[in-house]
Design an enzyme around this catalytic site. Structure first.
Site, short mmCIF file in Angstrom:
data_model
loop_
_atom_site.label_atom_id
_atom_site.label_comp_id
_atom_site.label_asym_id
_atom_site.label_seq_id
_atom_site.Cartn_x
_atom_site.Cartn_y
_atom_site.Cartn_z
N ASP A 20 0.85 -1.18 0.00
CA ASP A 20 0.00 0.00 0.00
C ASP A 20 0.90 1.25 0.00
O ASP A 20 1.81 1.34 -0.81
CB ASP A 20 -0.97 -0.06 1.19
N HIS A 74 -7.02 -6.35 -1.09
CA HIS A 74 -5.96 -5.36 -0.94
C HIS A 74 -4.99 -5.70 0.19
O HIS A 74 -3.78 -5.48 0.06
CB HIS A 74 -6.57 -3.98 -0.70
N TYR A 86 -2.11 11.11 2.27
CA TYR A 86 -2.91 11.33 1.06
C TYR A 86 -2.93 12.81 0.68
O TYR A 86 -2.87 13.17 -0.50
CB TYR A 86 -4.34 10.85 1.27
#
Length: 292
Positions: free
Chosen positions: A102, A273, A208
């Site tokens: 990730d 994921h 982010y």
């Protein structure tokens, strides 16, 4: 058994909690977790690697009980790569195999591209290549749609609700809901505790917010970034990409890597994921087959 966490002060201005296992004389391997995790990502993988490697798994800046500097600009990728290199220097590790999942994988791609003299092998677990990710957000309608969660994570108004019961609601309503079902018992309790540390959710989401990746709204058509069609430097080390094919956030278009990764091996895994939790044995087997 893995050692307890060590607190390591880095010249980059942060203190990181780091799990270290194995013989310091063995080949070094550094494991980088992603959102919204910690060194626990590697719980089922690290013991196997420690049999013949010196394994380092930090809680990266902003996560768990590692330092959480204030301000979005403290979480730009260059600062996180600098933490990685400073940690290796502190432990007197010159070159190493780098593994990332990730966001940890995104950092690993950047470290390998920017500092190939340090990274001898690169292992990526469901993490996007910087060029391929941005290109597919613009060119693959399904990836564009799947990436909209990033716009939500960049909304700073959500931070104040991310306490107590709000934490569980947040994760049950995002791509990370798989994590809260794959992780149980004391590990889930530990994660909830880590997420509840003062400033933790804002710091984690700041990764982010500090990223240069453009994620247009579904009804937007912004100018196409010029760099998407310009030459892009290739990786120079052997690269293993392990991919959980049921990932709903990062779609199979992320595997279009051949033009940028000359020495590439792709292992497709039955998982979503959060592959290190969902199918750790497949991750270990893929790494061992490849020569880790």
């Amino acid at each position: 058994m893995p050692d307890a966490l060590q607190r390591i002060a880095l010249p980059t201005g942060v203190d990181l909690d780091v799990q270290i296992a194995g013989d310091p004389a063995a080949p070094a391997i550094i494991l980088l977790h992603g959102f919204p995790e910690s060194h626990r990502t590697w719980r089922h993988i690290l013991p196997d690697l420690a049999r013949d490697h010196y394994v380092i798994a930090p809680d990266q800046r902003g996560y768990a009980r590692s330092s959480k500097p204030e301000g979005v600009d403290q979480y730009t990728p260059d600062k996180i790569v600098a933490d990685l290199l400073a940690l290796a220097d502190h432990l007197k590790i010159d070159t190493f195999t780098l593994v990332g999942h990730d966001w940890g994988g995104a950092v690993a791609w950047m470290a390998a591209l920017g500092h190939p003299e340090r990274v001898t092998k690169l292992v990526i677990v469901n993490a996007p290549h910087p060029l391929v990710f941005q290109r597919t957000i613009f060119d693959d309608p399904e990836q564009h749609k799947a990436s909209q969660y990033i716009r939500h994570f960049r909304d700073t108004t959500i931070d104040q609700g991310l306490v107590n019961a709000g934490l569980e609601r947040f994760f049950s309503s995002t791509f990370a809901k798989v994590l809260t079902t794959a992780v149980a018992g004391e590990d889930k309790a530990a994660y909830l505790n880590e997420w509840g540390q003062p400033g933790a959710m804002t710091a984690m989401l700041n990764w982010y917010r500090a990223s240069a990746i453009q994620v247009p709204a579904m009804d937007e058509q912004p100018p196409r970034p010029a760099f998407l069609d310009a030459p892009f430097p290739p990786t120079t080390m052997p690269v293993l990409v392990i991919w959980g094919m049921q990932d709903k956030a990062l779609l199979p278009s992320q595997l279009g890597l051949a033009d940028y990764v000359p020495d590439l091996t792709i292992e497709k895994v039955d998982a979503g994921h959060f592959v290190p939790w969902e199918n750790p044995q497949a991750v270990i087997a893929a790494m061992r087959r490849w020569g880790v």
